[in-house]
Design a protein around this motif. Structure first.
Motif, PDB file in Angstrom:
ATOM      1  N   UNK A  50      27.635  56.440  67.628  1.00  0.00           N
ATOM      2  CA  UNK A  50      28.546  55.317  67.734  1.00  0.00           C
ATOM      3  C   UNK A  50      28.921  55.159  69.204  1.00  0.00           C
ATOM      4  N   UNK A  51      29.072  53.911  69.649  1.00  0.00           N
ATOM      5  CA  UNK A  51      29.402  53.667  71.048  1.00  0.00           C
ATOM      6  C   UNK A  51      30.791  54.174  71.435  1.00  0.00           C
ATOM      7  N   UNK A  77      32.433  63.824  70.134  1.00  0.00           N
ATOM      8  CA  UNK A  77      31.355  63.664  71.120  1.00  0.00           C
ATOM      9  C   UNK A  77      30.375  64.812  70.971  1.00  0.00           C
ATOM     10  N   UNK A  78      29.095  64.493  71.071  1.00  0.00           N
ATOM     11  CA  UNK A  78      28.034  65.490  71.013  1.00  0.00           C
ATOM     12  C   UNK A  78      27.134  65.297  72.232  1.00  0.00           C
ATOM     13  N   UNK A  94      28.796  58.538  62.463  1.00  0.00           N
ATOM     14  CA  UNK A  94      28.329  59.221  63.665  1.00  0.00           C
ATOM     15  C   UNK A  94      29.343  59.206  64.806  1.00  0.00           C
ATOM     16  N   UNK A  95      29.423  60.307  65.558  1.00  0.00           N
ATOM     17  CA  UNK A  95      30.263  60.343  66.756  1.00  0.00           C
ATOM     18  C   UNK A  95      29.513  59.757  67.951  1.00  0.00           C
ATOM     19  N   UNK A  96      30.181  59.723  69.092  1.00  0.00           N
ATOM     20  CA  UNK A  96      29.514  59.368  70.347  1.00  0.00           C
ATOM     21  C   UNK A  96      28.534  60.501  70.686  1.00  0.00           C
ATOM     22  N   UNK A  97      27.438  60.172  71.397  1.00  0.00           N
ATOM     23  CA  UNK A  97      26.412  61.178  71.664  1.00  0.00           C
ATOM     24  C   UNK A  97      25.685  60.872  72.964  1.00  0.00           C
ATOM     25  N   UNK A  98      25.279  61.937  73.654  1.00  0.00           N
ATOM     26  CA  UNK A  98      24.420  61.847  74.829  1.00  0.00           C
ATOM     27  C   UNK A  98      23.292  62.845  74.658  1.00  0.00           C
ATOM     28  N   UNK A  99      22.086  62.444  75.055  1.00  0.00           N
ATOM     29  CA  UNK A  99      20.923  63.325  74.978  1.00  0.00           C
ATOM     30  C   UNK A  99      20.289  63.397  76.358  1.00  0.00           C
ATOM     31  N   UNK A 153      26.434  70.745  72.560  1.00  0.00           N
ATOM     32  CA  UNK A 153      27.853  70.920  72.869  1.00  0.00           C
ATOM     33  C   UNK A 153      28.662  69.939  72.014  1.00  0.00           C
ATOM     34  N   UNK A 154      29.752  70.429  71.457  1.00  0.00           N
ATOM     35  CA  UNK A 154      30.597  69.622  70.573  1.00  0.00           C
ATOM     36  C   UNK A 154      31.989  69.466  71.170  1.00  0.00           C
TER      37      UNK A 154
END
Length: 132
Positions: free
Chosen positions: A22-23, A79-80, A105-110, A126-127
């Motif tokens: 999610x944004x 955030x993930x 879904x949470x916010x996420x960066x890959x 990382x959570x």
């Protein structure tokens, strides 16, 4: 009570997320914040499997253990951050992701990087969580 709940949304007029995230995740004022160290694919006996998918499975198990230790659930995750040293099998990771989050879904960066803390680590997650 909406002001006391973690909320997730995608703004109108913006592109849809390209993955299962999610944004925006909004955290209510006066929430407790929890930040984990990156969880890796080591099992409960301290063994690190060679397979990326086995590391992914163990990583999600370790995330669940960390959450449970503080009486947190996936609803508390805001955030993930995912770091990987090789291509992720998205079908497999998404399976684990769906088991943890369902469709909320949470916010996420890959990020793909050249190496993590030890040469045998292929993925680290990382959570960030909050309890309202």
């Amino acid at each position: 009570m909406e002001n006391f709940k973690i909320t997730r949304k995608n703004p109108e007029g913006m592109y849809s997320p390209v993955g299962n995230y999610t944004h925006i995740t909004k955290i209510p004022r006066n929430s407790e914040l929890y930040v984990t160290s990156g969880q890796i694919g080591v099992d409960r006996n301290g063994n690190m499997p060679e397979s990326m998918n086995e590391q992914i499975r163990n990583t999600f198990s370790n995330i669940q253990s960390v959450l449970h230790s503080e009486e947190l659930t996936s609803e508390h995750i805001i955030k993930v951050n995912i770091w990987a040293t090789q291509k992720i099998d998205w079908d497999y990771l998404d399976e684990q992701w769906e088991q943890l989050f369902g469709s909320d879904y949470p916010a996420m960066t890959i990020g793909y990087i050249s190496e993590l803390g030890l040469p045998e680590i292929k993925i680290e997650i990382e959570i960030w969580a909050a309890k309202a």
